[in-house]
Design a protein around this motif. Structure first.
Motif, PDB file in Angstrom:
ATOM      1  N   ALA A   1       1.341  12.316  -4.963  1.00 27.45           N
ATOM      2  CA  ALA A   1       0.266  12.137  -5.941  1.00 27.45           C
ATOM      3  C   ALA A   1      -0.739  13.276  -5.848  1.00 27.45           C
ATOM      4  O   ALA A   1      -1.219  13.789  -6.874  1.00 27.45           O
ATOM      5  CB  ALA A   1      -0.428  10.798  -5.719  1.00 27.45           C
ATOM      6  N   ARG A   2      -1.058  13.711  -4.625  1.00 21.23           N
ATOM      7  CA  ARG A   2      -1.992  14.831  -4.466  1.00 21.23           C
ATOM      8  C   ARG A   2      -1.407  16.121  -5.035  1.00 21.23           C
ATOM      9  O   ARG A   2      -2.109  16.910  -5.674  1.00 21.23           O
ATOM     10  CB  ARG A   2      -2.330  15.015  -2.992  1.00 21.23           C
ATOM     11  CG  ARG A   2      -3.270  13.972  -2.460  1.00 21.23           C
ATOM     12  CD  ARG A   2      -3.733  14.311  -1.052  1.00 21.23           C
ATOM     13  NE  ARG A   2      -4.484  13.200  -0.506  1.00 21.23           N
ATOM     14  CZ  ARG A   2      -4.019  12.335   0.402  1.00 21.23           C
ATOM     15  NH1 ARG A   2      -2.805  12.476   0.898  1.00 21.23           N
ATOM     16  NH2 ARG A   2      -4.773  11.352   0.816  1.00 21.23           N
ATOM     17  N   THR A   3      -0.121  16.346  -4.824  1.00 21.78           N
ATOM     18  CA  THR A   3       0.536  17.541  -5.349  1.00 21.78           C
ATOM     19  C   THR A   3       0.533  17.533  -6.874  1.00 21.78           C
ATOM     20  O   THR A   3       0.236  18.543  -7.523  1.00 21.78           O
ATOM     21  CB  THR A   3       1.978  17.630  -4.825  1.00 21.78           C
ATOM     22  OG1 THR A   3       1.960  17.612  -3.394  1.00 21.78           O
ATOM     23  CG2 THR A   3       2.672  18.876  -5.309  1.00 21.78           C
TER      24      THR A   3
ATOM     25  N   THR B   1       4.147   9.041  -0.661  1.00 25.43           N
ATOM     26  CA  THR B   1       3.682   8.760  -2.024  1.00 25.43           C
ATOM     27  C   THR B   1       2.308   9.373  -2.256  1.00 25.43           C
ATOM     28  O   THR B   1       2.051   9.965  -3.312  1.00 25.43           O
ATOM     29  CB  THR B   1       3.636   7.241  -2.268  1.00 25.43           C
ATOM     30  OG1 THR B   1       4.910   6.696  -1.987  1.00 25.43           O
ATOM     31  CG2 THR B   1       3.251   6.922  -3.696  1.00 25.43           C
ATOM     32  N   GLN B   2       1.429   9.259  -1.280  1.00 23.90           N
ATOM     33  CA  GLN B   2       0.101   9.845  -1.424  1.00 23.90           C
ATOM     34  C   GLN B   2       0.171  11.365  -1.530  1.00 23.90           C
ATOM     35  O   GLN B   2      -0.548  11.972  -2.326  1.00 23.90           O
ATOM     36  CB  GLN B   2      -0.785   9.436  -0.249  1.00 23.90           C
ATOM     37  CG  GLN B   2      -1.196   7.982  -0.299  1.00 23.90           C
ATOM     38  CD  GLN B   2      -2.053   7.580   0.886  1.00 23.90           C
ATOM     39  OE1 GLN B   2      -2.082   8.260   1.906  1.00 23.90           O
ATOM     40  NE2 GLN B   2      -2.750   6.463   0.745  1.00 23.90           N
ATOM     41  N   GLU B   3       1.031  11.980  -0.752  1.00 18.06           N
ATOM     42  CA  GLU B   3       1.171  13.435  -0.813  1.00 18.06           C
ATOM     43  C   GLU B   3       1.741  13.881  -2.158  1.00 18.06           C
ATOM     44  O   GLU B   3       1.314  14.882  -2.734  1.00 18.06           O
ATOM     45  CB  GLU B   3       2.048  13.938   0.332  1.00 18.06           C
ATOM     46  CG  GLU B   3       2.063  15.434   0.464  1.00 18.06           C
ATOM     47  CD  GLU B   3       0.680  16.038   0.695  1.00 18.06           C
ATOM     48  OE1 GLU B   3       0.423  17.127   0.150  1.00 18.06           O
ATOM     49  OE2 GLU B   3      -0.135  15.410   1.389  1.00 18.06           O
TER      50      GLU B   3
ATOM     51  N   PRO C   1       0.844  -1.204   0.000  1.00 15.42           N
ATOM     52  CA  PRO C   1       0.000   0.000   0.000  1.00 15.42           C
ATOM     53  C   PRO C   1       0.872   1.245   0.000  1.00 15.42           C
ATOM     54  O   PRO C   1       1.981   1.232   0.540  1.00 15.42           O
ATOM     55  CB  PRO C   1      -0.800  -0.132   1.294  1.00 15.42           C
ATOM     56  CG  PRO C   1      -0.076  -1.119   2.121  1.00 15.42           C
ATOM     57  CD  PRO C   1       0.697  -1.992   1.210  1.00 15.42           C
ATOM     58  N   PRO C   2       0.412   2.325  -0.628  1.00 12.42           N
ATOM     59  CA  PRO C   2       1.229   3.539  -0.701  1.00 12.42           C
ATOM     60  C   PRO C   2       1.413   4.165   0.687  1.00 12.42           C
ATOM     61  O   PRO C   2       0.495   4.157   1.505  1.00 12.42           O
ATOM     62  CB  PRO C   2       0.444   4.457  -1.625  1.00 12.42           C
ATOM     63  CG  PRO C   2      -0.951   3.959  -1.573  1.00 12.42           C
ATOM     64  CD  PRO C   2      -0.877   2.500  -1.304  1.00 12.42           C
ATOM     65  N   ASP C   3       2.576   4.702   0.903  1.00 12.52           N
ATOM     66  CA  ASP C   3       2.830   5.386   2.167  1.00 12.52           C
ATOM     67  C   ASP C   3       2.382   6.840   2.063  1.00 12.52           C
ATOM     68  O   ASP C   3       1.948   7.304   1.009  1.00 12.52           O
ATOM     69  CB  ASP C   3       4.299   5.278   2.563  1.00 12.52           C
ATOM     70  CG  ASP C   3       5.220   5.872   1.505  1.00 12.52           C
ATOM     71  OD1 ASP C   3       4.735   6.222   0.420  1.00 12.52           O
ATOM     72  OD2 ASP C   3       6.426   5.974   1.769  1.00 12.52           O
ATOM     73  N   SER C   4       2.486   7.584   3.148  1.00 12.32           N
ATOM     74  CA  SER C   4       1.983   8.955   3.176  1.00 12.32           C
ATOM     75  C   SER C   4       2.775   9.882   2.253  1.00 12.32           C
ATOM     76  O   SER C   4       2.220  10.814   1.668  1.00 12.32           O
ATOM     77  CB  SER C   4       2.009   9.494   4.612  1.00 12.32           C
ATOM     78  OG  SER C   4       3.333   9.486   5.105  1.00 12.32           O
TER      79      SER C   4
END
Length: 80
Positions: A57-59, A53-55, A48-51
């Motif tokens: 992607a959001r950026t 990677t998620q940040e 699962p993506p870590d925080s």
């Protein structure tokens, strides 16, 4: 003059070529059976993506949305 057996070799070649082609097609297009034990064919399992990677992607998504909004300013705004 016109020997009826003259084209027998040609027709035999056509029939043999068709049979070889059909056999090759069956071999190439046959259904693959599931891999047996010890096979290396398995599904790709991603963690699962870590925080971070998620940040990232959001950026990247926010940058894409900003570019689209500046390129098409007349479209109705969709708030997320």
């Amino acid at each position: 003059m016109n020997d009826p057996h003259q084209n027998d070799g040609f027709m035999t070649g056509i029939i043999a070529g068709a049979l070889v082609g059909a056999t090759a097609a069956v071999v190439l297009l046959r259904r693959r059976f599931p891999a047996g034990p010890g096979s290396d064919e398995r599904y790709l399992e991603l963690p699962p993506p870590d925080s971070v990677t998620q940040e990232a992607a959001r950026t990247a998504a926010a940058a894409i949305v900003a570019r689209l909004r500046s390129a098409f300013p007349n479209l109705a705004r969709i708030d997320t």
